[in-house]
Design a protein around this motif. Sequence first.
Motif, mmCIF file in Angstrom:
data_model
loop_
_atom_site.group_PDB
_atom_site.id
_atom_site.type_symbol
_atom_site.label_atom_id
_atom_site.label_comp_id
_atom_site.label_asym_id
_atom_site.label_seq_id
_atom_site.Cartn_x
_atom_site.Cartn_y
_atom_site.Cartn_z
ATOM 1 N N GLY A 110 0.790 -1.224 0.000
ATOM 2 C CA GLY A 110 0.000 0.000 0.000
ATOM 3 C C GLY A 110 0.821 1.272 0.000
ATOM 4 O O GLY A 110 0.269 2.369 0.089
ATOM 5 N N ALA A 111 2.148 1.152 -0.087
ATOM 6 C CA ALA A 111 3.004 2.338 -0.062
ATOM 7 C C ALA A 111 2.761 3.190 -1.305
ATOM 8 O O ALA A 111 2.517 2.675 -2.401
ATOM 9 N N THR A 112 2.807 4.505 -1.104
ATOM 10 C CA THR A 112 2.705 5.440 -2.218
ATOM 11 C C THR A 112 3.977 6.275 -2.263
ATOM 12 O O THR A 112 4.659 6.441 -1.241
ATOM 13 N N ARG A 113 4.273 6.797 -3.413
ATOM 14 C CA ARG A 113 5.475 7.604 -3.568
ATOM 15 C C ARG A 113 5.454 8.806 -2.625
ATOM 16 O O ARG A 113 6.426 9.079 -1.927
ATOM 17 N N ASN A 114 4.327 9.523 -2.621
ATOM 18 C CA ASN A 114 4.232 10.708 -1.766
ATOM 19 C C ASN A 114 4.296 10.334 -0.285
ATOM 20 O O ASN A 114 4.878 11.055 0.514
ATOM 21 N N GLY A 115 3.702 9.208 0.070
ATOM 22 C CA GLY A 115 3.752 8.758 1.456
ATOM 23 C C GLY A 115 5.168 8.409 1.879
ATOM 24 O O GLY A 115 5.604 8.749 2.992
ATOM 25 N N VAL A 116 5.908 7.741 0.992
ATOM 26 C CA VAL A 116 7.301 7.405 1.290
ATOM 27 C C VAL A 116 8.119 8.680 1.428
ATOM 28 O O VAL A 116 8.955 8.807 2.320
ATOM 29 N N ALA A 117 7.855 9.652 0.558
ATOM 30 C CA ALA A 117 8.585 10.929 0.621
ATOM 31 C C ALA A 117 8.325 11.627 1.952
ATOM 32 O O ALA A 117 9.256 12.118 2.594
ATOM 33 N N ARG A 118 7.059 11.660 2.375
ATOM 34 C CA ARG A 118 6.730 12.301 3.667
ATOM 35 C C ARG A 118 7.392 11.559 4.829
ATOM 36 O O ARG A 118 7.955 12.159 5.736
#
Length: 153
Positions: A20-28
Amino acid sequence: MASLSEEQRQAVLDAARRPGATRNGVARETGVSEGSVTAICTAAGVSFDRSLTEAAVRARVIDLKAARLGVASSMLDDVQVARQRMHGAEDNRAFLDGAKAVAALAGTHVRLAAFDKDDSVGVDAAKSMLGNLAVALGAAASADEEASNGAVG
């Protein structure tokens, strides 16, 4: 891309590999820019689950189709109003202006309605016709082969 430590890169990859990881979530979560997250994950062959994005895009496409159909429908109302004005015109110039408005509105309606036309019926009909043709050709070839075998024997 700013120079990142190996620990930062590994933290990005670990976060990106979680379900469920998202690029923006990983960045945050990691404090690394979205572009760097993308570059790190691309280089490592890690991709993000895009199913939620795909579902959102499908929903947006449906919403836009409904909006276009609504506009196309209201164009018909506008055509009626323009026709009434055209027929109530006092002079030829006003009549011709009304006729141009009717033509433009009707043309817009047709283009909007045609934009979302579902041509899957035509595709299915073509597939069915080709399937029937293949069966018929197969039957004809079998009959021809049987006739050839009968003549030789």
